[in-house]
Design an enzyme around this catalytic site. Structure first.
Site, PDB file in Angstrom:
ATOM      1  CG  HIS A 143      17.751  54.585  52.945  1.00  0.00           C
ATOM      2  ND1 HIS A 143      17.372  55.463  53.933  1.00  0.00           N
ATOM      3  CD2 HIS A 143      16.926  54.821  51.903  1.00  0.00           C
ATOM      4  CE1 HIS A 143      16.347  56.187  53.515  1.00  0.00           C
ATOM      5  NE2 HIS A 143      16.060  55.816  52.283  1.00  0.00           N
ATOM      6  CB  CYS A 165      22.273  55.391  58.387  1.00  0.00           C
ATOM      7  SG  CYS A 165      20.831  56.475  58.367  1.00  0.00           S
TER       8      CYS A 165
END
Length: 427
Positions: A110, A152
């Site tokens: 992430h 991301c």
């Protein structure tokens, strides 16, 4: 390198299997993997990890060089620099490379603007990674380095930071402002086997691995793979896709794929066909929402009145409550610092392409630590607010001002599983 939930772990295991099939030896592969999925009670196939609906086990044989609490920023950097004395735990394996070696790094986790996740605290910040890559170059211990990054806002790790001339080519799952996407998720087509309640992979990672496996032969260069992956990850320019980016020494993309990933002799006479290896998914899941997909699918499938359903409902509610707390706290802090009208403007401002996220990275880390001291952990979801905090630094906000605003915004410290008491501090 992995530190995320099921899909990311599967991506990393799959990458290892790909390199092994390419002829690389374990002594030349270093695996960082949190390793809490294969034998987790939530895994419907104990001891097995799959990365696609009809794929085989990608977990078997994967080296456990650095697992659990040994997956740290410090160990990752030490491994890159070949600095065994700086390691704390793990197998002791490092990049013992020389001036004629080609290095391939794949990192999946992430992320948020300027930051990459870790299962341990603190997280990995872009400026520190760039410093390590510069040190690696200065040591003269590689000929070229290729870096694939799944996260991301992964473009923000290199945007305006990775200079040319280091013989480093970096490609990212998304640009500096957008999410990357999970794939093979419940409700998607193709979807995972019915017993799975989570995404099986990430769109960019699955694309480069499945396509490189298909085109795993000597005539293929990295640029050709890049265009294939870019097309597939954009997902037909649908809302369920992202923009694959390139940074650093882009001419290195003319290097042959086998120089970094090996070659499969069975494919030596393969003729390239300009089409994707599989049908692209109809949709995908924002990587930042992958945990919610898991909790919701778990809730949906659990029998009425069962403890499993009660637990899943609690997980959904805790996750949503945490998200609302982080979002509302950040908005209130911005209003306290800049006023009701300008606060929103500061939170959402994006610098022009080519500029780094923030001028003072120490300020960013200090303000993040201050926020978490009063308001609890940002967590993987709250990483998206790194740009807001960076904008505060760029506007001249310092630790004392953040202290005052955060203490007013967060009058009680959260004690849920998302609290920094349990998650630790991001900086």
């Amino acid at each position: 390198m992995d530190t995320g939930i099921t899909d990311i772990r599967a991506d990393v295991c799959h990458a290892y299997q790909l390199l092994k099939k390419g002829g690389l030896k374990d002594e030349n592969i270093i695996v960082f993997m949190y390793d809490d999925i294969a034998n987790n009670e939530e895994n419907p196939r104990p001891g097995v990890i799959i990365n696609s609906p009809h794929g085989g086990d990608v977990y078997k044989g994967v080296p456990k060089d650095y697992t659990g609490e040994d997956v740290t920023v410090g160990n990752f950097f030490a491994a890159i620099l070949g600095n065994k004395s700086a390691l704390t735990g793990g197998s002791g394996k490092v990049l013992d490379s020389g001036p004629n070696d080609h290095i391939f790094i794949y990192y999946a986790d992430h992320g948020g603007p300027g930051v990459l996740g870790m299962p341990t605290s603190p997280y990995l910040y872009a400026d520190d990674l760039i410093d390590v890559l510069k040190k690696k170059h200065a040591s003269g211990t590689y000929k070229s380095l290729v870096f694939y990054l799944e996260a991301c806002e992964s473009g923000s790790i290199f945007e305006g930071l990775l200079p040319e001339g280091l013989n480093i080519y970096a490609t990212t799952a998304s640009n500096a402002e957008e999410s990357s996407w999970g794939t093979y998720c419940p409700g998607d087509y193709p979807s995972p086997p019915p017993e799975y309640e989570t995404c099986l992979g990430d769109l960019y990672s699955v694309a480069w691995m499945e396509d490189s496996r298909t085109f795993f032969c000597r005539p293929i260069d990295i640029m050709l793979l890049h265009f294939q992956v870019k097309s597939r990850t954009s997902n037909g320019n649908s809302p369920y896709g992202s923009h694959v980016m390139q940074y650093g020494d882009v001419p290195l993309s003319k290097d042959m794929l086998f120089m970094y990933m090996g070659t499969n002799p069975a494919n030596d006479n393969f003729s390239f066909v300009d089409r994707n290896a599989i049908i692209p998914p109809v949709k995908a899941v924002n990587q930042r929402d992958a945990d919610l997909v898991h909790f919701w699918d778990k809730y949906r499938k659990a029998p009425e009145g069962s403890m499993r359903k009660i637990e899943a409902e609690k997980q959904v509610m805790e996750a949503m409550s945490h998200r609302m707390h982080v979002d509302n706290s950040m908005k209130l802090i911005a209003k306290l610092l800049f006023g009701i009208n300008k606060g929103t403007e500061v939170l959402t401002a994006v610098r022009p392409a080519g500029q780094p996220l923030v001028d003072d990275w120490n300020c960013l880390k200090t303000l993040v630590r201050t926020f978490e001291t009063y308001c609890g952990s940002l967590s993987q979801y709250g990483m998206k607010h790194m740009r807001s905090v960076a904008n505060m630094c760029n506007a001249g906000i310092g630790k004392d001002q953040m202290n005052e605003a955060a203490s007013q915004a967060c009058v009680t410290f959260p004690t849920s599983p998302w609290s920094s008491l349990q998650k630790g501090f991001s900086a």
